[in-house]
Write an enzyme that holds these catalytic residues in place. Structure first.
Site, PDB file in Angstrom:
ATOM      1  N   ASN A 112       0.926  -0.983   0.114  1.00  0.00           N
ATOM      2  CA  ASN A 112       0.001  -0.029  -0.020  1.00  0.00           C
ATOM      3  C   ASN A 112       0.754   1.205   0.043  1.00  0.00           C
ATOM      4  OD1 ASN A 112       0.511  -0.988   2.695  1.00  0.00           O
ATOM      5  ND2 ASN A 112      -0.405   0.921   3.373  1.00  0.00           N
ATOM      6  N   CYS A 136      -1.744   5.015   7.827  1.00  0.00           N
ATOM      7  CA  CYS A 136      -2.220   4.421   8.963  1.00  0.00           C
ATOM      8  C   CYS A 136      -1.353   4.597  10.205  1.00  0.00           C
ATOM      9  CB  CYS A 136      -2.260   2.937   8.762  1.00  0.00           C
ATOM     10  SG  CYS A 136      -3.393   2.520   7.098  1.00  0.00           S
TER      11      CYS A 136
HETATM   12  N1  PMP Z   1      -4.494  -3.190   4.820  1.00  0.00           N
HETATM   13  C1  PMP Z   1      -4.075  -2.256   3.834  1.00  0.00           C
HETATM   14  C2  PMP Z   1      -3.117  -2.566   2.873  1.00  0.00           C
HETATM   15  C3  PMP Z   1      -4.378  -1.067   3.863  1.00  0.00           C
HETATM   16  O1  PMP Z   1      -3.755  -0.012   3.216  1.00  0.00           O
HETATM   17  C4  PMP Z   1      -5.125  -0.588   4.983  1.00  0.00           C
HETATM   18  C5  PMP Z   1      -5.415   0.662   5.239  1.00  0.00           C
HETATM   19  N2  PMP Z   1      -6.366   1.421   4.060  1.00  0.00           N
HETATM   20  C6  PMP Z   1      -5.655  -1.570   5.790  1.00  0.00           C
HETATM   21  C7  PMP Z   1      -5.233  -2.818   5.878  1.00  0.00           C
HETATM   22  C8  PMP Z   1      -6.571  -1.099   6.974  1.00  0.00           C
HETATM   23  O2  PMP Z   1      -7.866  -0.747   6.617  1.00  0.00           O
HETATM   24  P1  PMP Z   1      -8.791   0.105   7.646  1.00  0.00           P
HETATM   25  O3  PMP Z   1      -8.067   1.131   8.277  1.00  0.00           O
HETATM   26  O4  PMP Z   1      -9.837   0.550   6.663  1.00  0.00           O
HETATM   27  O5  PMP Z   1      -9.253  -1.162   8.521  1.00  0.00           O
END
Ligand code: PMP
Length: 383
Positions: A150, A324
């Site tokens: 990501n 994140c």
């Molecule tokens: N896995 C990946 C690869 C992410 O990029 C993200 C954040 N978009 C997440 C998990 C966690 O997603 P969320 O914060 O919507 O739970």
């Protein structure tokens, strides 16, 4: 007018998705668990939505478990599988560049007595099959490798990893959040047993995720209650969001190939012109095996944060890494695992594009970035 080049952190909900959600707020609002006809209508909508979402990854409807988001799906995959299948082994393999929700879940499992091994990545952020193979032991329980990064957009050899795990009888989980909507996903061709998806990453509403669970794979539920979602994840289903994600999946199935081509041409223009126009600028991540929406750079002698703030003053939104974990001052664990020095990791910038990016957005950043980099370098005592 803001130029938004941070699609990796958050995506707008497609207006077609909003339209598809609308009836489920106050027209079809029954609880799918109710026995009356309002409940039946909700069940019908839930079943249809589940089937569309399953289609996106070539799964069966009853292999789709709805959760509150990708974080919860990753927790359920790792903790749920580890606790339910403890007898098979205690050893879990992830990579150095997994999302923080995988890293921290693995850390939690280590405290509960499991052993976790992190396979390294190369300078492009790629995991190599032999690095996984050499760590597989008779008591390896689960391998979890993200489909694509990501952060730097590097795509992993998922089918090869999946095949290796299948041959050895080891469960394979992949967090496919960064790749969904951009690459064609097929849980059967890729030998995947557990796959994490997120609604927002295909322009659906936030607060909804999916865990694909191959038939025969057993999980210990992490949320206990009324037994919804095959007893694996209790709680009344969020039907408006689920109907929205189903519409989002349908749009991806119809438009993905064309959209990916457009994104790739924008991405390639960004990479070419930025590397050409800015001295001592470098591409992070793999030059070819990368997501079509991701351009990730590092610039010698500058702080990514100063770059981000200067671009923000020009109404251009970018990212210095994963949203994140961007509130910490630590450099990105992905870039460090790729062998970047701390100062190189801190001098990095991610441009992620998406469905509503226009050519003029690309023009704006290509024009603004060389000026901003030049000005910051002139102010930098280290450059
Ligand atoms: N896995 C990946 C690869 C992410 O990029 C993200 C954040 N978009 C997440 C998990 C966690 O997603 P969320 O914060 O919507 O739970």
């Amino acid at each position: 007018m803001t130029v938004y080049l941070d699609y990796q952190s958050s995506k707008p909900v497609d207006p077609r998705v909003v339209n598809a959600m609308n009836p489920y707020f106050n027209e079809t609002f029954g609880n799918p668990s109710s026995l009356h006809s309002a409940g039946d209508k909700a069940t019908e909508a839930l079943d249809k939505s589940r089937s569309k979402i399953a289609g996106l990854i070539k799964a069966e409807s009853d292999e789709i478990i709805f959760t509150s988001g990708a974080t919860e799906s990753n927790n359920l995959a790792l903790i749920g599988y580890a606790l339910k299948n403890k007898g098979k082994g205690e050893y879990i393999i992830i990579s150095e560049t997994e999302h923080i929700s995988i890293h921290n879940t693995a850390k939690f499992l280590m405290k509960s007595g499991f052993e976790v091994s992190k396979v390294p990545v190369d300078h492009y952020g790629q995991v190599h099959l032999n690095k996984i193979r050499e760590r597989l032991t008779d008591d390896t329980l689960l391998v979890s490798i993200g489909y694509a990064s990501n952060e730097v957009g590097t795509v992993q050899p998922i089918k090869e990893i999946g095949r290796l795990c299948r041959e050895r009888g080891i469960a394979f989980h992949t967090d496919a959040v960064a790749a969904e909507g951009l690459l064609s996903l097929d849980v059967n061709k890729d030998f995947v047993d557990l796959m994490t998806l997120s609604s927002n990453d295909i322009y659906g509403p936030k607060g909804l995720g999916v865990l694909y669970v191959r038939k025969g794979i057993k999980l210990m539920p992490q949320i206990i209650g009324g037994g919804q979602e095959n007893g694996i994840r209790s709680g009344t289903e969020n039907l408006p969001a689920i109907a929205g994600m189903a519409r989002a999946a349908e749009i991806v199935m119809q438009e993905r190939e064309q959209e990916a081509k457009k994104l790739q041409s924008f991405r390639d223009r960004l990479i070419k012109e930025i590397l050409e126009n800015i001295p001592r600028s470098f591409l992070n991540g793999h030059p070819e095996k990368r997501l079509p929406n991701n351009a990730h750079f590092r610039f010698d002698g500058i702080e990514g944060e100063s770059l981000l703030l200067s671009l923000n003053d020009k109404e251009i939104a970018v990212s210095t890494g994963s949203a994140c974990s961007s509130k910490t001052l630590e450099p990105s664990h992905t870039l460090i695992a790729m062998g970047l020095l701390h100062e190189e990791a801190h001098g990095s910038l991610e441009l992620s594009i998406g469905r509503f990016t226009k050519e003029s957005d690309i023009d704006s950043v290509i024009k603004a970035l060389p000026e901003v980099v030049d000005r910051l370098r002139k102010l930098s005592p280290i450059y």
